[in-house]
Design an enzyme around this catalytic site. Structure first.
Site, PDB file in Angstrom:
ATOM      1  CE  LYS A 205      30.361 -26.467  23.444  1.00  0.00           C
ATOM      2  NZ  LYS A 205      30.307 -25.300  22.578  1.00  0.00           N
ATOM      3  CD  GLU A 211      15.530 -31.961  23.747  1.00  0.00           C
ATOM      4  OE1 GLU A 211      16.394 -31.630  24.595  1.00  0.00           O
ATOM      5  OE2 GLU A 211      14.957 -31.147  23.002  1.00  0.00           O
ATOM      6  N   GLY A 265      28.587 -26.635  19.018  1.00  0.00           N
ATOM      7  CA  GLY A 265      27.880 -27.904  18.816  1.00  0.00           C
ATOM      8  C   GLY A 265      27.722 -28.242  17.344  1.00  0.00           C
ATOM      9  NE  ARG A 266      25.528 -22.753  14.839  1.00  0.00           N
ATOM     10  CZ  ARG A 266      25.374 -22.224  16.040  1.00  0.00           C
ATOM     11  NH1 ARG A 266      24.975 -22.983  17.046  1.00  0.00           N
ATOM     12  NH2 ARG A 266      25.610 -20.948  16.263  1.00  0.00           N
ATOM     13  CD  GLU A 351      21.641 -24.328  16.986  1.00  0.00           C
ATOM     14  OE1 GLU A 351      20.615 -24.901  17.377  1.00  0.00           O
ATOM     15  OE2 GLU A 351      22.771 -24.808  17.143  1.00  0.00           O
ATOM     16  CG  HIS A 382       9.175 -37.429  -9.481  1.00  0.00           C
ATOM     17  ND1 HIS A 382       8.493 -37.597 -10.660  1.00  0.00           N
ATOM     18  CD2 HIS A 382      10.470 -37.699  -9.760  1.00  0.00           C
ATOM     19  CE1 HIS A 382       9.339 -37.985 -11.611  1.00  0.00           C
ATOM     20  NE2 HIS A 382      10.545 -38.052 -11.083  1.00  0.00           N
ATOM     21  CE  LYS A 510      18.153 -25.969  24.718  1.00  0.00           C
ATOM     22  NZ  LYS A 510      19.572 -25.842  25.000  1.00  0.00           N
TER      23      LYS A 510
HETATM   24  O1  F6P Z   1      19.840 -26.624  19.839  1.00  0.00           O
HETATM   25  C1  F6P Z   1      20.644 -26.002  20.777  1.00  0.00           C
HETATM   26  C2  F6P Z   1      21.888 -26.786  21.049  1.00  0.00           C
HETATM   27  O2  F6P Z   1      22.582 -26.143  22.057  1.00  0.00           O
HETATM   28  C3  F6P Z   1      22.758 -26.968  19.817  1.00  0.00           C
HETATM   29  O3  F6P Z   1      23.537 -25.880  19.514  1.00  0.00           O
HETATM   30  C4  F6P Z   1      23.505 -28.192  20.179  1.00  0.00           C
HETATM   31  O4  F6P Z   1      24.115 -28.758  19.060  1.00  0.00           O
HETATM   32  C5  F6P Z   1      22.405 -29.029  20.761  1.00  0.00           C
HETATM   33  O5  F6P Z   1      21.597 -28.111  21.478  1.00  0.00           O
HETATM   34  C6  F6P Z   1      22.841 -30.160  21.648  1.00  0.00           C
HETATM   35  O6  F6P Z   1      23.578 -29.715  22.733  1.00  0.00           O
HETATM   36  P1  F6P Z   1      24.482 -30.692  23.558  1.00  0.00           P
HETATM   37  O7  F6P Z   1      25.504 -31.249  22.654  1.00  0.00           O
HETATM   38  O8  F6P Z   1      25.073 -29.860  24.649  1.00  0.00           O
HETATM   39  O9  F6P Z   1      23.601 -31.777  24.115  1.00  0.00           O
END
Ligand code: F6P
Length: 548
Positions: A205, A211, A265-266, A351, A382, A510
């Site tokens: 987003k 990452e 995002g979620r 979240e 199990h 972060k």
């Molecule tokens: O974990 C925090 C967060 O901002 C989430 O809400 C989001 O889905 C994720 O990191 C990834 O963010 P982005 O889509 O901006 O890379």
């Protein structure tokens, strides 16, 4: 002054007291209509909530609670595009992404539907061309492997949906998902892939998440070193609200699929973030997924609270969290293809409602979101079901099951169904001392053995569960299920008066990781942290053969 949440929730305690004295098995014995009384449906999806610690006065009190917190008004505000995400000053309008009607959907006075439809049309064209081989890699080969690089909401929804819809995928177009910054994830995914036939989708987003950017950069290097720098444009696409950053990465404008800040995002699997799902299952199936969610939106909007699935499930969760103090909630799909559904719901729910201040920033005087967890059945049986049946914690659970499997492999599905029904029955009934003694006596055990074994073989019972049953796990049904849980989270966030649409809690880690990186690398002195962190850094340096 309006009645406080704490007072409203405290008023539930008298119902708890009554139900403490009347376990579910007694209520089932007294009321042959209990299933009928406590089940509701949204189209093809049936919710049986009769195996809960509830009676008529309790349910009435829960619906009163929903009205007292103005759930309907809050729902209306969300649909009207009000900035209910107050800390980020944003509307919450992921429902527009799956809207099937022809009315305008306005945010800040502007109809967003033309933009939504334009992106959907671009996704349709792109996914169609990749699937039919008219979009190819730099050497002219058709793509056989698509690697989606994203994390959190830019990963969990698409992974979950791709696995869930496996019967709709093609063997010659494989989807892979890389999320973890751990190099092992990208490395192991790329092992065996052919760069000439591999496309990467960078899903983020913000297009700044460390990452994702780290994985994207390594993937770029993998393509460039195999096929040359010029090949990058043919092998990358991007899904983001940050179009400028996608451009700067070197992605062709017709391969950048946008969305908007009013999509959390979620809650973004319905947006361009769903592109890998559309690639995997075809655009028609992706549209059916959107349609299923739209149907649930309409159910949530138009069905009275007493028959409204997200409202019922949300209120039952509040009941257990706030009146009974149950801290976790299990989601147990009896559907192997929903193996990532609990993980997806963890982000969606935890979240969203893992908050400890209210909308005004005041500390909550009540408990908010529970821990969400789960695994598919029968595997969980199990592993951790022992604790659910006989442990000291009570864990409300949702069971999910399709009536029809995709495979004709009798008796697999019949056994799966027997197991899921057996579990909710066992949790509800339990096994009394008298039942255990009778069973052991019938087995011919002597008195001493019976006395010793009985406490171990008793089940307390009265353990709550919902069962969701549907005809088949189709794209449409998956859309309805996901939207059901989204709205459940909304209902609970409204009762708890929290902002379900921000996530400041992920920021501190972060920031600290960013500050620690030079110390990990050894380019900054190991000082300024607490003794534990300092000690761990020193030990890490030693293990890596680095000087302190
Ligand atoms: O974990 C925090 C967060 O901002 C989430 O809400 C989001 O889905 C994720 O990191 C990834 O963010 P982005 O889509 O901006 O890379």
């Amino acid at each position: 002054m309006a009645t406080s949440r704490k007072t409203l929730l405290n008023s539930l305690m008298k119902h708890k007291k009554r139900l403490d004295e009347q376990p579910m098995r007694v209520q089932f014995a007294l009321d042959p209509n209990r299933f009928k009384r406590y089940s509701a449906s949204a189209s093809d999806l049936l919710l049986d909530y009769s195996k809960n610690r509830i009676d008529e006065p309790t349910m009435a009190a829960l619906f009163d609670l929903a009205r007292a917190v103005d759930l309907e008004g809050h729902r209306k505000a969300m649909w009207a595009g009000k900035h209910i995400n107050v800390t980020e000053d944003r509307a919450v309008m992921h429902m527009a992404l799956r809207y099937q009607g022809d009315k305008p959907v306005k945010i800040d006075g502007r109809d967003v539907m033309p933009d939504v439809r334009a992106v959907l049309a671009a996704m349709k064209s792109f996914t169609g061309q990749v699937r039919d081989g008219s979009i190819r890699g730099s050497t002219g080969e058709a793509f056989t492997d698509i690697v989606n690089i994203g994390i959190g909401g830019s990963d969990l929804g698409p992974v979950m949906a791709t696995l869930a819809l496996a019967p709709y995928t093609r063997a010659d177009l494989r989807l892979h998902y890389v999320s973890n910054v751990d190099g092992a994830h990208l490395h192991d995914t790329l092992k065996g892939l052919d760069p000439k036939r591999t496309m990467f989708i960078i899903a983020s987003k913000t297009f700044t998440t460390d990452e994702t950017m780290t994985n994207a950069s390594s993937a770029r290097g993998w393509i460039a070193s195999a096929l040359g720098e010029a090949a990058v444009t043919d092998h990358f696409a991007a899904l983001s609200t940050n179009l400028a950053a996608c451009d700067a990465f070197g992605i062709k404008s017709d391969r950048i699929f946008g969305f908007w800040d009013w999509v959390g995002g979620r809650y973004s699997v319905w947006s361009a973030i769903g592109l890998p799902v559309a690639l995997a299952v075809g655009f028609d199936n992706f549209e059916a997924f959107l349609k299923g969610a739209y149907d649930m939106d309409q159910h949530f909007l138009k069905t009275k609270l007493e028959r409204n699935l997200p409202v019922i499930m949300g209120l039952l969760g509040v009941w257990y969290r706030n009146a009974w103090g149950f801290a976790t909630h299990a989601v147990l799909p009896y559907d192997q293809r929903l193996s990532r559904f609990p993980a997806y719901l963890q982000q969606q729910d935890m979240e969203s409602n893992g908050k400890s201040v209210d909308l005004e920033g005041k500390p909550l005087a009540i408990d908010s979101g529970p821990v969400i967890w789960g695994e598919p059945g029968t595997n969980g049986q199990h592993a951790f079901y022992q604790l659910i049946h006989q442990g000291t914690s009570v864990i409300p659970a949702d069971f999910l099951i399709a009536a029809n499997p995709h495979e004709q492999m009798a008796p697999h599905h019949e056994k799966l169904v027997a197991n899921v029904f057996a579990q909710s029955e066992a949790l509800m009934l339990g096994k009394s001392k008298e039942e255990v003694v009778a069973e052991l006596t019938a087995q011919g055990l002597d008195k001493a053995a019976i006395k010793a074994l009985t406490p171990h073989k008793m089940f307390p019972g009265n353990r709550p569960s919902n069962t969701l049953i549907y005809p088949k796990l189709t794209p449409e049904m998956l859309g309805s299920l996901v939207a059901l849980y989204e709205h459940k989270v909304f209902v609970q966030g409204t009762v708890w008066n929290v902002n379900s649409y921000d996530q400041w809690g992920v920021e501190l880690g972060k920031q600290l990781a960013k500050a620690l990186l030079p110390k990990v690398l050894g380019t900054a002195a190991n000082e300024g942290n607490d003794a534990s962190t300092k000690g761990l850094l020193a030990h890490y340096h030693k293990l890596r053969g680095m000087a302190e």
